[in-house]
Design an enzyme around this catalytic site. Structure first.
Site, PDB file in Angstrom:
ATOM      1  N   HIS A  12      -6.985   8.572 -15.551  1.00 31.00           N
ATOM      2  CA  HIS A  12      -6.181   9.382 -14.624  1.00 31.00           C
ATOM      3  C   HIS A  12      -6.441   8.988 -13.166  1.00 31.00           C
ATOM      4  O   HIS A  12      -6.277   9.810 -12.266  1.00 31.00           O
ATOM      5  CB  HIS A  12      -6.454  10.879 -14.797  1.00 31.00           C
ATOM      6  CG  HIS A  12      -6.424  11.340 -16.221  1.00 31.00           C
ATOM      7  ND1 HIS A  12      -5.308  11.886 -16.804  1.00 31.00           N
ATOM      8  CD2 HIS A  12      -7.368  11.296 -17.193  1.00 31.00           C
ATOM      9  CE1 HIS A  12      -5.570  12.184 -18.067  1.00 31.00           C
ATOM     10  NE2 HIS A  12      -6.819  11.829 -18.328  1.00 31.00           N
TER      11      HIS A  12
ATOM     12  N   LYS B 165      -3.198  -5.962  10.051  1.00 25.28           N
ATOM     13  CA  LYS B 165      -2.766  -5.964   8.653  1.00 25.28           C
ATOM     14  C   LYS B 165      -2.987  -7.278   7.922  1.00 25.28           C
ATOM     15  O   LYS B 165      -2.787  -8.339   8.463  1.00 25.28           O
ATOM     16  CB  LYS B 165      -1.273  -5.615   8.562  1.00 25.28           C
ATOM     17  CG  LYS B 165      -0.916  -4.184   8.902  1.00 25.28           C
ATOM     18  CD  LYS B 165      -1.521  -3.155   7.953  1.00 25.28           C
ATOM     19  CE  LYS B 165      -0.905  -3.209   6.580  1.00 25.28           C
ATOM     20  NZ  LYS B 165       0.491  -2.766   6.580  1.00 25.28           N
TER      21      LYS B 165
ATOM     22  N   GLU C 192       2.118  -7.740  -4.947  1.00 23.56           N
ATOM     23  CA  GLU C 192       3.265  -6.841  -4.745  1.00 23.56           C
ATOM     24  C   GLU C 192       4.558  -7.478  -5.259  1.00 23.56           C
ATOM     25  O   GLU C 192       5.379  -6.835  -5.915  1.00 23.56           O
ATOM     26  CB  GLU C 192       3.433  -6.514  -3.262  1.00 23.56           C
ATOM     27  CG  GLU C 192       2.380  -5.570  -2.718  1.00 23.56           C
ATOM     28  CD  GLU C 192       2.537  -5.407  -1.212  1.00 23.56           C
ATOM     29  OE1 GLU C 192       3.025  -4.365  -0.800  1.00 23.56           O
ATOM     30  OE2 GLU C 192       2.181  -6.337  -0.468  1.00 23.56           O
TER      31      GLU C 192
ATOM     32  N   SER D 267       1.319  -8.711   9.373  1.00 26.38           N
ATOM     33  CA  SER D 267       2.429  -7.888   9.839  1.00 26.38           C
ATOM     34  C   SER D 267       2.856  -8.390  11.206  1.00 26.38           C
ATOM     35  O   SER D 267       2.037  -8.842  11.999  1.00 26.38           O
ATOM     36  CB  SER D 267       1.969  -6.435   9.932  1.00 26.38           C
ATOM     37  OG  SER D 267       2.776  -5.725  10.854  1.00 26.38           O
TER      38      SER D 267
END
Ligand code: ARG
Length: 458
Positions: free
Chosen positions: A158, A285, A292, A279
């Site tokens: 979980h 970043k 992804e 970024s």
């Protein structure tokens, strides 16, 4: 353009210009040219073998097809939409080069068995490429798993801290999934590697063909016997796409973990700069683009599976033009899967493991509470009662903002007098993982043994 179509005999009017472009497949099926030529060469050799072509005709055809292959490789081949597809483009070029002999190649064959053969040759080759990328990834994972056999981390259910595990053990879970994927692919390959050639349009052919001869030349293990089925079956492509979809689902889960773990909040791993991007506005970043994108690309492979299933669901026997729609989904599935495996196999060995952070995370969240319950069972308490006692101890720790191993023996004994000084070693992370020392458990020596078994199977 005034190119004569090989089927123009019964027509009196030219094809509508839009229809010509609408029905053509050459823009994408030229991707199959190598396999189309391979199949044509084997077909010509078979025709010579059974005496339908002379040896001289056969060698002229083979020679010329080999030259055409070179033209295509060099980028000198002029593909024509008016000639519809890869098959008619190549055959027309053959006739341009060697005249009437070229017109004999299509004896005892149809584009229907030709295209089915091409796709199977293509897919067989790609399955082998995909399998080797998969093996490369498995080897990379085995190496990291062995290196990280003692590395502690929290295991989750979980997404809540559950019990301590080793990072090596976690990596081996991914290996199990990928091993099943590889087995599925190999099983699918058996059904891909079956030859439709000889089925002709749908009913077979009146020439004395030798299908075993052609199959042997092309490396097919079996022959797709029934001629109706041979030209219309695309199960093999669907089956491949289903295996690919499962594989992408695994890579997507894998990606999800890499994305989570490389976040500042987890900080379990650092992906190499070579596999991340920055970024344009936020200077700090470093984004995990590769996992992804793989997670994102999973959707298109699922989509292609549904396209192929839907493509086939209402087709009467035998070949229908619908089948031309099998190629783009299949090609894209192959390229997406192969690319995803490739980039993962390169990325995994370069991933930095933040051992201290993982260990610190394993220390939080009462991950050894189950070990305390097991300790009490060892003292003669039934597991359900032990669970209840430990639950109360955890509650106490939450209220007092401390860990289980920070409780004094006095406090422990207020929950049950059966707890003694030996409890503290059971509450350590090492004590917990080393206790799980059975086949498939997380203990480091089990992880090392599992890595050896994995290597032997690769
Ligand atoms: N381009 C076609 C395909 O991909 C080749 C077979 C066409 N056969 C036919 N009879 N029109 O399916």
């Amino acid at each position: 353009m005034n190119i004569e179509k090989p089927w123009s005999g019964r027509f009196t009017a030219p094809t509508d210009a839009f229809v010509e472009a609408f029905t053509a497949s050459v823009s994408f099926d030229q991707y199959l040219s190598e396999y189309d030529i391979m199949g044509s060469i084997a077909h010509a050799q078979m025709l010579a073998h059974v005496g339908v072509l002379t040896e001289a005709e056969c060698s002229q055809i083979v020679q010329s097809l080999t030259e055409i292959q070179e033209e295509i490789k060099r980028g000198d081949f002029k593909w024509s939409v008016a000639l519809e597809d890869v098959h008619m483009n190549i055959e027309t070029r053959l006739t341009q080069k060697i005249g009437n002999v070229g017109k004999k190649l299509h004896t005892g064959r149809s584009r229907n068995d030709q295209v089915a053969t091409d796709i199977r040759l293509y897919l067989r080759h790609e399955i082998d490429q995909i399998s080797s990328e998969l093996t490369r990834l498995l080897k990379a994972l085995a190496d990291v798993a062995e290196r990280e056999a003692d590395t502690l981390m929290p295991g989750f259910t979980h997404l809540q801290s559950a019990q301590p595990i080793t990072f090596g053990h976690h990596l081996l879970a991914w290996c199990e999934m990928l091993l099943r994927d590889r087995a599925r692919l190999q099983d699918c390959r058996k059904r891909v590697n079956s030859m439709p050639l000889g089925a002709a349009a749908l009913a077979g052919t009146s020439y004395p063909i030798d299908r075993h001869y052609t199959a042997k030349r092309l490396g097919f293990d079996t022959i797709a016997e029934n001629s109706l089925d041979a030209v219309s079956d695309r199960d093999f492509a669907i089956e491949f796409n289903a295996s690919a979809a499962i594989m992408m689902m695994h890579l997507s889960r894998f990606s999800e973990e890499l994305v989570l773990w490389s976040s500042a909040q987890f900080n379990f791993i650092m992906l190499s700069d070579a596999f991340c991007t920055g970024s344009s506005i936020m200077p700090q970043k470093k984004n995990p683009d590769v996992p992804e994108l793989v997670r994102g690309k999973t959707g298109r492979v699922y989509g292609h599976l549904l396209s192929l299933l839907t493509l086939m669901k209402s087709q009467p026997l035998a070949y229908n033009k619908d089948n031309q729609e099998d190629k783009e989904p299949l090609f894209d599935t192959v390229d997406t899967l192969k690319g995803s495996l490739h980039v993962f196999a390169d990325m995994i060995p370069n991933m930095h493991v933040q051992r201290e952070q993982m260990r610190a995370a394993a220390q939080r969240g009462f991950t050894t509470a189950t070990d305390l319950a097991d300790y009490l069972v060892g003292k003669g308490i039934a597991f359900r009662d032990a669970h209840e006692i430990v639950g109360k101890a955890v509650r106490y720790c939450i209220d007092n903002s401390c860990d289980l191993d920070a409780l004094s023996l006095d406090v422990f004994q207020s929950f049950t007098p059966l707890i003694e000084n030996d409890v503290y070693e059971r509450l350590t992370l090492e004590g917990s993982i080393n206790a799980r020392d059975h086949l498939g458990g997380t203990a480091p020596n089990q992880v090392r043994a599992a890595v050896q078994r994995l290597r032997n199977s690769l």
